[in-house]
Design an enzyme around this catalytic site. Structure first.
Site, PDB file in Angstrom:
ATOM      1  N   ASP A 181       4.084  52.653  10.602  1.00  0.00           N
ATOM      2  CA  ASP A 181       3.946  53.964  10.229  1.00  0.00           C
ATOM      3  C   ASP A 181       2.933  54.437  11.046  1.00  0.00           C
ATOM      4  O   ASP A 181       1.659  54.258  10.934  1.00  0.00           O
ATOM      5  CB  ASP A 181       3.502  54.405   8.729  1.00  0.00           C
ATOM      6  N   HIS A 182       3.103  54.981  12.292  1.00  0.00           N
ATOM      7  CA  HIS A 182       2.041  55.053  13.377  1.00  0.00           C
ATOM      8  C   HIS A 182       1.038  55.905  12.938  1.00  0.00           C
ATOM      9  O   HIS A 182      -0.208  55.747  13.508  1.00  0.00           O
ATOM     10  CB  HIS A 182       2.673  55.499  14.619  1.00  0.00           C
ATOM     11  N   HIS A 244       4.581  59.429   6.813  1.00  0.00           N
ATOM     12  CA  HIS A 244       3.223  59.802   7.516  1.00  0.00           C
ATOM     13  C   HIS A 244       2.339  60.748   6.334  1.00  0.00           C
ATOM     14  O   HIS A 244       1.147  60.373   6.233  1.00  0.00           O
ATOM     15  CB  HIS A 244       3.338  60.813   8.438  1.00  0.00           C
TER      16      HIS A 244
END
Ligand code: BG6
Length: 494
Positions: A181-182, A244
Site C-alpha cells: 500500500d504505497h 490508502h
C-alpha cells in the site's frame, strides 16, 4: 535488519509502475549505497527485448522519473550490468524452468546468496497462477529466503480477496507476502507514529475527551488518465478508500504498540479496523456516505471532459470518482468522535492531509470576542507538501481582546536540499531487508473489505444516488452537509 543481496524478479517489467516508480527507486537505493553489488534485477514480461534494450528503457525511465539523475557514467555502467531481461509467458511452466537457469548464472556472477524477491506488478488475477508456476518451476528451492511482493488491488470484495489469499498462501507463508500500500511508504504517513508517540504535546490529548473530529482528505487533480478500463470497474471506494484511506485512519487511531515490531504495529492497526462501526443497512450507507462522479468542468482555466467521456469508460457508467464518509471507531479512545474521510479525482488541488480538530477550551467564559473562537488544529500534510502545522489562538496585536488563530509550521518539503525518498524506494528497501511493518497483513485487508462491502452493496441498489460534480470543484455539496449535520466543516486544504 541488514540488507542482504537478492535476485529481484520484476514481473510486468515493461509496465507503467516499473517505469515510473520501480526503476527510479532501485537507482536511488543504489546511488545511496543501500543496494550493494550483490543484486540482480530480472525484467520479465511477454514482449521480446534484449538486455541492451531493457537497460535503455530503464535508463530512460530513470532520466524522466528519478530524484537522482544518472549522470555519473561510471556509476551507471556498474548499475546497469545488474539488469537482465527475459521474455516470459507466465502461463508456460517451461519458461520458469529457464528462469531457474538464468538465476543460477546471476547468483554466481554477483555472489548472491540465494535470496529471491518476486515483485508482481501485474493484474491480481495473475498472482495465483504466477505463484504456482514459481513453485512448480523450482524457483522457490533455494538456500536463501524468498518473498512475494504484490500490488493492489487485493481483490474486488471480501470474497474475492479471500480466494486470492487462499491461492497465494498455498505457495507462500504470510510472513513471506509483502502487500504494497504505497501510502504506507510515504514519509509523512510513517511520521504519524513519531508525531504521536514521541511528543508530550499530542498523545495525552489523543482521544475523545479532547478531539472533536478527524478529517482525512486525499484530493487529486488528475482524472482517470489512461486507466479507464481498470478504474471503471474499481472506483474511488476500492481504489483509494479500502486501502490508502483506511490505512491512514488506522495509523491515526491505533493504540501505542507494545514494541516497534512489525507484528505489534500491525496488531494495533487491525484492532482499529475491527472497531470500525459497520454500516448495517443501505439507509445507513446513504446517510453517511457520499458517492460522486465528475462531469465536464474546468481546472485552472483548462476545459476538462466528464468522467463518462473518458477513454475506456462506459458512457453510462455509475462508477464513483468521489467518495466521502463519516465513520466511527467504536472503542474506548474514539467513542463518539467522527472521522470524516474523502477522496476524489478532478478536485481543485493535489493534496493529502489529515486534520485533527480539537475541542475548544472553555475560553468563552473569559474572553468576549466578536467571533467565535477557532478550534485548535493539528494538520499533517502528507503530499505533495510534507510537514505539519498547528493552529492556535493568540491575541491580535494592537487590539483589546480580539483573538485570532495563528499557525506554527514545520515544513519538511521546504527545507533546502531535503530530497525525501519516494514511497516505493522505502518499501522496496524494506522488502529486501525483510521489514514488513509498512505492508498490509492479510487480516487488515480482510477487515478493510468487511467495512467496504456493505457500502458497495448499498450502491448497487436502484435507490442509491450518484451525485455529480463538475471537474475542478470540491465534489458534491452533500459532502459538506455531512459535516454540517454535526456542526463542523471541512478545513480548507491548500
Ligand atoms: C493509486 C491509485 O493507488 O494511488 C490511483 O490507484 C491514485 O488512482 C494514486 O492516483 C495516488 O497516489 P499518490 O501517491 O500520487 O497520491
Amino acid at each position: 535488519a541488514k540488507m542482504e543481496g537478492a535476485v529481484i524478479y520484476l514481473f510486468g517489467a515493461t509496465g507503467d509502475l516499473a517505469k515510473r516508480k520501480l526503476y527510479p527507486a532501485l537507482f536511488s537505493l543504489y546511488k545511496e549505497g543501500k543496494l550493494a553489488e550483490d543484486f540482480a534485477v530480472v525484467g520479465l514480461a511477454r514482449r521480446p527485448r534484449t538486455d541492451e534494450q531493457f537497460r535503455a528503457d530503464v535508463l530512460a525511465s530513470i532520466q524522466e522519473f528519478c530524484r537522482y539523475k544518472p549522470d555519473d557514467e561510471e556509476l551507471w555502467s556498474r548499475f546497469e550490468k545488474h539488469f537482465v531481461y527475459m521474455s516470459l509467458d507466465i502461463h508456460n511452466l517451461e519458461g520458469f524452468r529457464e528462469l531457474v537457469a538464468l538465476t543460477q548464472r546471476l547468483e554466481a556472477q554477483f555472489g548472491i546468496p540465494g535470496n529471491r524477491l518476486f515483485y508482481l506488478a501485474l493484474a491480481p488475477e495473475l498472482f495465483g497462477p504466477v505463484s504456482f508456476n514459481l513453485r512448480e518451476g523450482g524457483l522457490l528451492e533455494t538456500t536463501g529466503w524468498h518473498r512475494l511482493v504484490i500490488e493492489k488491488p487485493f481483490g474486488y470484495d471480501r470474497e474475492s480477496a479471500r480466494e486470492l489469499n487462499a491461492q497465494i498462501t498455498q505457495v507462500f507463508r504470510e510472513e513471506e507476502i509483502y502487500r504494497i500500500d504505497h501510502y504506507l511508504g510515504k514519509e509523512m504517513v510513517q511520521n504519524i507514529e513519531v508525531i504521536r508517540f514521541a511528543n508530550a504535546f499530542f498523545e495525552p490529548l489523543w482521544n475523545n475527551k479532547h478531539i472533536a473530529n478527524v478529517q482525512i482528505s486525499l484530493a487529486e487533480t488528475v482524472g482517470v488518465e489512461d486507466r479507464g478500463g481498470y478504474y471503471d470497474k474499481s472506483g474511488a471506494l476500492r481504489d483509494m478508500a479500502q486501502n490508502h484511506m483506511l490505512q491512514m485512519l488506522a495509523m491515526i487511531a491505533m493504540e501505542p504498540p507494545s514494541r516497534l515490531h512489525p507484528e505489534d504495529i500491525r496488531d494495533e492497526k487491525v484492532k482499529v479496523l475491527r472497531s470500525l462501526r459497520p454500516f448495517r443497512s443501505p439507509e445507513e450507507v446513504y446517510r453517511n456516505v457520499v458517492r460522486g462522479q465528475y462531469t465536464a468542468g474546468t481546472l485552472k482555466g483548462k476545459p476538462l471532459k466528464g468522467y463518462r467521456e473518458e477513454d475506456s469508460v462506459d458512457p453510462a457508467s455509475v462508477t464513483e470518482t468521489y467518495f466521502a464518509a463519516r465513520v466511527f471507531i467504536d472503542n474506548f479512545r474514539w467513542a463518539g468522535v467522527p472521522f470524516y474521510i474523502r477522496t476524489g479525482k478532478r478536485l481543485p488541488v493535489k493534496t493529502t492531509e489529515v486534520v485533527i480538530e480539537f475541542k475548544n477550551a472553555p475560553a468563552g467564559v473569559l474572553f468576549r470576542t466578536r467571533n467565535e473562537l477557532a478550534p485548535n488544529l493539528l494538520v499533517i500534510r502528507v503530499n505533495p507538501m510534507e510537514g505539519i502545522y498547528i493552529k492556535i489562538n493568540a491575541k491580535k496585536p494592537g487590539s483589546d481582546a480580539d483573538i485570532q488563530p495563528v499557525a506554527m509550521e514545520f515544513c519538511q518539503s521546504c527545507q533546502v536540499g531535503l530530497n525525501t525518498p519516494e514511497a516505493y524506494e522505502t518499501l522496496l528497501y524494506d522488502a529486501i531487508r525483510g521489514d514488513s511493518t509498512y505492508f498490509t497483513r492479510w487480516d487488515e485487508v480482510d477487515h478493510a473489505w468487511a467495512f467496504v462491502d456493505p457500502i458497495a452493496e448499498a450502491w448497487r441498489l436502484p435507490e442509491s444516488e450518484l451525485l455529480f460534480y463538475p471537474a475542478g470543484s470540491w465534489g458534491p455539496e452533500r459532502a459538506a452537509e455531512l459535516l454540517a449535520e454535526d456542526g463542523y466543516h471541512w478545513w480548507p486544504v491548500n
